[in-house]
Design an enzyme around this catalytic site. Structure first.
Site, PDB file in Angstrom:
ATOM      1  CD  GLU A 185     -45.618  40.730  -8.017  1.00 46.33           C
ATOM      2  OE1 GLU A 185     -46.051  41.116  -9.046  1.00 46.33           O
ATOM      3  OE2 GLU A 185     -44.957  41.762  -7.414  1.00 46.33           O
ATOM      4  CG  ASP A 233     -52.982  44.362 -15.676  1.00 46.58           C
ATOM      5  OD1 ASP A 233     -51.705  44.683 -15.091  1.00 46.58           O
ATOM      6  OD2 ASP A 233     -53.890  43.642 -15.077  1.00 46.58           O
ATOM      7  CE1 TYR A 260     -43.560  46.269 -10.640  1.00 46.22           C
ATOM      8  CE2 TYR A 260     -44.625  44.488  -9.545  1.00 46.22           C
ATOM      9  CZ  TYR A 260     -44.334  45.003 -10.917  1.00 46.22           C
ATOM     10  OH  TYR A 260     -44.502  44.382 -12.013  1.00 46.22           O
TER      11      TYR A 260
END
Length: 273
Positions: free
Chosen positions: A49, A60, A175
């Site tokens: 990734e 994040d 994911y």
């Protein structure tokens, strides 16, 4: 079959789990990324990734957010990140590359132009954190027409109706975000993750890979008992936090990062088949 689908078929036939490292394009400086991608493959990455630097990365944690800031400060744009994939493809036609980022730069480039750039560069998957599956319709179809898998996130808090939309629309792999919070969060309940992964696998034939909170061989092995692969980002990216433009420090950081890759690969390969 796409490169991602082919890779998972090979892994499953060999009783192996996917190791998927995440690194930020252009961190710590643009000249490092392509060689780093090749090094990741040499140290056990089954697919990679590649983060697209963005100024407002909502999912994040601090480690990856700062990596994005370093990449932007070094001049890495979305277009340049995609060009890095094209350079990687000159010597590696097999390892899948998944771009992970946010929708704003894609909208600025234009959806059609972005897909053309990705296709020409040899991108295999796309994960736009802030693009809901329910709103991705035509974009998902356009990507599929170009043999690019669109990947979506599921988390412990995903509502049932959104979960079904993700399972319907997702390609390549699911994911699964292992915990509430942002990348790099600390607490990981592997038993609970195992239950969630098993529940997802009961509803889809897609591989399920787990990210967020995996820090070492022990946690990778614990998650690998349930998942088809593990995704590791912050634990790798943190090595570049304070290297600046010092080539000696960059090489030391790369060595530490690749040693962690070796640890993760060894742990996953130690699982009983």
């Amino acid at each position: 079959m796409t490169r991602i689908e082919t890779t998972f078929a090979t892994l499953q036939a060999n009783g192996k789990k996917a190791l998927i490292p995440y690194v930020m394009a252009g961190d710590p400086k643009p000249s490092v990324t392509v060689d780093l991608l090749h090094d990741l493959v040499k140290h056990g990455a089954d697919m990679i990734e590649l983060g697209l630097p963005f100024s407002d990365p909502m999912a994040d944690g601090e480690t990856i957010a700062l990596a994005g800031e370093r990449a932007l400060a070094g001049g890495t744009s979305t277009r340049q990140a995609i060009e890095m994939v094209a350079k990687f493809r000159k010597n590696d036609q097999d390892t899948p590359i998944i771009l992970m980022g946010y929708l704003n730069p894609v909208e600025i480039i234009g959806y059609d132009n972005f897909i053309t750039l990705c296709t020409d560069a040899g991108v295999d998957g796309l994960l736009m954190v802030d693009l809901p599956a329910a709103e991705a319709g035509n974009f998902t179809k356009q990507l599929a027409d170009k043999q690019i898998n669109e990947i979506f996130l599921l988390s412990p808090t995903t509502l049932p109706e959104r979960r079904q939309q993700v399972l319907k629309s997702c390609g390549g792999y699911i994911y699964y975000v292992s915990l509430k919070g942002v990348t790099g969060s600390a607490s990981l309940d592997t038993n609970e993750v195992g239950k969630q992964v098993q529940a997802i696998k009961a509803d889809t034939a897609l591989p399920v890979c787990v990210g967020f909170g995996i820090r070492d061989g022990a946690s990778a092995k614990a998650i690998g008992q349930y998942a088809d692969g593990v995704i590791v980002g912050s634990e790798l990216v943190k090595n570049f936090a304070n290297v600046g433009d010092d080539n000696g420090k960059i090489e030391q950081a790369k060595a530490s990062l690749l040693a962690k890759m070796d640890e993760l690969r060894l742990a996953l390969d130690s699982l009983e088949r």
